[in-house]
Design a protein around this motif. Structure first.
Motif, PDB file in Angstrom:
ATOM      1  N   ARG A 187      46.634   7.564 -54.868  1.00 44.48           N
ATOM      2  CA  ARG A 187      46.134   6.902 -56.063  1.00 44.48           C
ATOM      3  C   ARG A 187      45.031   7.664 -56.786  1.00 44.48           C
ATOM      4  O   ARG A 187      44.791   7.418 -57.936  1.00 44.48           O
ATOM      5  N   GLY A 188      44.284   8.478 -56.097  1.00 47.83           N
ATOM      6  CA  GLY A 188      43.111   9.085 -56.712  1.00 47.83           C
ATOM      7  C   GLY A 188      41.910   8.162 -56.630  1.00 47.83           C
ATOM      8  O   GLY A 188      40.839   8.457 -57.142  1.00 47.83           O
ATOM      9  N   PHE A 189      42.079   7.037 -55.978  1.00 46.95           N
ATOM     10  CA  PHE A 189      40.998   6.070 -55.793  1.00 46.95           C
ATOM     11  C   PHE A 189      41.275   5.335 -54.498  1.00 46.95           C
ATOM     12  O   PHE A 189      42.341   4.758 -54.312  1.00 46.95           O
ATOM     13  N   GLU A 190      40.334   5.372 -53.594  1.00 47.58           N
ATOM     14  CA  GLU A 190      40.494   4.682 -52.319  1.00 47.58           C
ATOM     15  C   GLU A 190      39.568   3.475 -52.268  1.00 47.58           C
ATOM     16  O   GLU A 190      38.445   3.522 -52.763  1.00 47.58           O
ATOM     17  N   LEU A 191      40.043   2.427 -51.666  1.00 45.44           N
ATOM     18  CA  LEU A 191      39.243   1.222 -51.500  1.00 45.44           C
ATOM     19  C   LEU A 191      38.583   1.259 -50.133  1.00 45.44           C
ATOM     20  O   LEU A 191      39.263   1.162 -49.114  1.00 45.44           O
ATOM     21  N   PRO A 192      37.268   1.405 -50.095  1.00 45.49           N
ATOM     22  CA  PRO A 192      36.585   1.431 -48.795  1.00 45.49           C
ATOM     23  C   PRO A 192      36.652   0.072 -48.112  1.00 45.49           C
ATOM     24  O   PRO A 192      36.605  -0.965 -48.777  1.00 45.49           O
ATOM     25  N   PRO A 193      36.768   0.047 -46.801  1.00 49.14           N
ATOM     26  CA  PRO A 193      36.851  -1.231 -46.092  1.00 49.14           C
ATOM     27  C   PRO A 193      35.563  -2.040 -46.211  1.00 49.14           C
ATOM     28  O   PRO A 193      34.464  -1.498 -46.169  1.00 49.14           O
ATOM     29  N   ALA A 194      35.736  -3.347 -46.375  1.00 52.83           N
ATOM     30  CA  ALA A 194      34.638  -4.318 -46.412  1.00 52.83           C
ATOM     31  C   ALA A 194      33.518  -3.908 -47.363  1.00 52.83           C
ATOM     32  O   ALA A 194      32.340  -4.084 -47.074  1.00 52.83           O
ATOM     33  N   ALA A 195      33.885  -3.397 -48.533  1.00 58.73           N
ATOM     34  CA  ALA A 195      32.897  -2.866 -49.465  1.00 58.73           C
ATOM     35  C   ALA A 195      32.500  -3.832 -50.581  1.00 58.73           C
ATOM     36  O   ALA A 195      31.445  -3.669 -51.184  1.00 58.73           O
ATOM     37  N   TYR A 196      33.336  -4.835 -50.861  1.00 61.92           N
ATOM     38  CA  TYR A 196      33.126  -5.659 -52.054  1.00 61.92           C
ATOM     39  C   TYR A 196      32.956  -7.132 -51.705  1.00 61.92           C
ATOM     40  O   TYR A 196      33.668  -7.676 -50.875  1.00 61.92           O
ATOM     41  N   ASP A 197      32.023  -7.759 -52.413  1.00 56.40           N
ATOM     42  CA  ASP A 197      31.829  -9.203 -52.286  1.00 56.40           C
ATOM     43  C   ASP A 197      32.865  -9.964 -53.106  1.00 56.40           C
ATOM     44  O   ASP A 197      33.141 -11.123 -52.827  1.00 56.40           O
ATOM     45  N   PRO A 226      25.452 -12.924 -56.833  1.00 57.84           N
ATOM     46  CA  PRO A 226      25.910 -11.607 -57.268  1.00 57.84           C
ATOM     47  C   PRO A 226      25.769 -10.565 -56.162  1.00 57.84           C
ATOM     48  O   PRO A 226      24.836 -10.592 -55.375  1.00 57.84           O
ATOM     49  N   GLY A 227      26.715  -9.673 -56.133  1.00 58.08           N
ATOM     50  CA  GLY A 227      26.732  -8.584 -55.166  1.00 58.08           C
ATOM     51  C   GLY A 227      27.512  -7.430 -55.755  1.00 58.08           C
ATOM     52  O   GLY A 227      27.382  -7.123 -56.938  1.00 58.08           O
ATOM     53  N   ARG A 228      28.367  -6.840 -54.957  1.00 56.73           N
ATOM     54  CA  ARG A 228      29.175  -5.702 -55.395  1.00 56.73           C
ATOM     55  C   ARG A 228      30.596  -6.193 -55.691  1.00 56.73           C
ATOM     56  O   ARG A 228      31.205  -6.873 -54.871  1.00 56.73           O
ATOM     57  N   ALA A 229      31.107  -5.840 -56.881  1.00 58.12           N
ATOM     58  CA  ALA A 229      32.424  -6.300 -57.304  1.00 58.12           C
ATOM     59  C   ALA A 229      33.294  -5.131 -57.736  1.00 58.12           C
ATOM     60  O   ALA A 229      32.799  -4.080 -58.135  1.00 58.12           O
ATOM     61  N   LEU A 230      34.595  -5.362 -57.662  1.00 56.64           N
ATOM     62  CA  LEU A 230      35.588  -4.414 -58.143  1.00 56.64           C
ATOM     63  C   LEU A 230      36.478  -5.138 -59.129  1.00 56.64           C
ATOM     64  O   LEU A 230      37.033  -6.197 -58.818  1.00 56.64           O
ATOM     65  N   ASP A 231      36.604  -4.567 -60.333  1.00 55.77           N
ATOM     66  CA  ASP A 231      37.540  -5.066 -61.333  1.00 55.77           C
ATOM     67  C   ASP A 231      38.713  -4.100 -61.331  1.00 55.77           C
ATOM     68  O   ASP A 231      38.631  -2.998 -61.862  1.00 55.77           O
ATOM     69  N   LEU A 232      39.789  -4.495 -60.691  1.00 52.75           N
ATOM     70  CA  LEU A 232      40.952  -3.649 -60.472  1.00 52.75           C
ATOM     71  C   LEU A 232      41.865  -3.697 -61.694  1.00 52.75           C
ATOM     72  O   LEU A 232      42.197  -4.780 -62.171  1.00 52.75           O
ATOM     73  N   ALA A 273      41.582  -5.468 -47.118  1.00 56.20           N
ATOM     74  CA  ALA A 273      40.609  -4.795 -46.260  1.00 56.20           C
ATOM     75  C   ALA A 273      39.295  -4.500 -46.989  1.00 56.20           C
ATOM     76  O   ALA A 273      38.239  -4.415 -46.361  1.00 56.20           O
ATOM     77  N   ALA A 274      39.339  -4.359 -48.303  1.00 57.29           N
ATOM     78  CA  ALA A 274      38.146  -3.972 -49.063  1.00 57.29           C
ATOM     79  C   ALA A 274      37.201  -5.133 -49.355  1.00 57.29           C
ATOM     80  O   ALA A 274      36.048  -4.919 -49.729  1.00 57.29           O
ATOM     81  N   VAL A 275      37.663  -6.367 -49.177  1.00 56.94           N
ATOM     82  CA  VAL A 275      36.792  -7.532 -49.384  1.00 56.94           C
ATOM     83  C   VAL A 275      35.967  -7.752 -48.118  1.00 56.94           C
ATOM     84  O   VAL A 275      36.492  -7.771 -47.018  1.00 56.94           O
ATOM     85  N   ARG A 276      34.668  -7.900 -48.295  1.00 59.78           N
ATOM     86  CA  ARG A 276      33.781  -8.171 -47.156  1.00 59.78           C
ATOM     87  C   ARG A 276      34.072  -9.541 -46.558  1.00 59.78           C
ATOM     88  O   ARG A 276      34.483 -10.457 -47.276  1.00 59.78           O
ATOM     89  N   PRO A 277      33.813  -9.724 -45.271  1.00 54.83           N
ATOM     90  CA  PRO A 277      33.914 -11.064 -44.706  1.00 54.83           C
ATOM     91  C   PRO A 277      33.043 -12.037 -45.520  1.00 54.83           C
ATOM     92  O   PRO A 277      31.891 -11.736 -45.839  1.00 54.83           O
ATOM     93  N   GLY A 278      33.633 -13.149 -45.899  1.00 57.03           N
ATOM     94  CA  GLY A 278      32.949 -14.120 -46.735  1.00 57.03           C
ATOM     95  C   GLY A 278      33.127 -13.859 -48.224  1.00 57.03           C
ATOM     96  O   GLY A 278      32.751 -14.689 -49.045  1.00 57.03           O
ATOM     97  N   GLY A 279      33.693 -12.714 -48.576  1.00 57.78           N
ATOM     98  CA  GLY A 279      33.890 -12.349 -49.977  1.00 57.78           C
ATOM     99  C   GLY A 279      35.143 -12.973 -50.569  1.00 57.78           C
ATOM    100  O   GLY A 279      35.939 -13.608 -49.876  1.00 57.78           O
TER     101      GLY A 279
END
Length: 181
Positions: free
Chosen positions: A71-81, A9-15, A99-105
């Protein structure tokens, strides 16, 4: 479920999370989840379930119109596992997702396909062409862990779908310690 079980478990985004069933699933397994949707009603249902299950520290619901520009919502780079995208397609957003998925994510997606048997059903802007999702991820040079096109495994969907689990490659830089004399 299979994708979440394969990584810590880490940081996730449910889009385009809707009522948040995937966000809740992930949060109950230790993930910190940002759940984004444009529907205040859906986010209200999610917030209620979050409170009922005691997951307030694990789920953050965000309202954003994902189809508008900006969009009113920006996806930070390499932020999500892990980013999950179920039944939402905005081709203009895919590069930001990459771009928002971390390397290995992981990117986990199930997106509706255009159905050649019913060519007039659905808005083509929101339907993938057969092979399109695989081609996009292949161009990114990601490892495809699972890919399937065909009838969706979920009730309530009349279009076939493309299912994907893909891993962003770990970026390795090598420093040989060479200096210029």
């Amino acid at each position: 479920m299979e994708a979440a079980a394969a990584v810590a478990p880490g940081r996730a985004l449910d889009l385009a999370c809707g009522a948040g069933r995937n966000a809740l699933f992930l949060a109950e397994r230790g993930w910190r989840v940002e759940a984004v949707d444009g529907s205040a009603v859906a986010l209200g249902l999610l917030s209620e379930k979050v409170r009922e299950r005691g997951l307030q520290t694990r789920v953050r619901a965000l309202a954003a119109d994902l189809e508008s520009r900006p969009r009113g919502f920006e996806l930070p780079p390499a932020a999500y596992d892990l980013i999950c995208d179920f039944y939402f397609l905005d081709r203009a957003l895919l590069e930001d997702v990459r771009a928002a998925v971390r390397p290995g994510g992981l990117l986990v997606a199930s997106i509706h396909l255009a159905d050649p048997a019913r060519p007039r059903e659905g808005n083509a802007d929101f339907l993938l062409e057969p092979g399109e999702l695989r081609e996009i991820v292949t161009v990114w040079s990601w490892e495809i862990l699972h890919y399937m096109e065909g009838p969706t495994r979920e009730d309530g969907h009349r279009h076939p779908s493309a299912e994907l689990i893909a891993r962003r490659p770990c970026e390795v830089s090598v420093n040989y310690g060479l200096t210029t004399l």
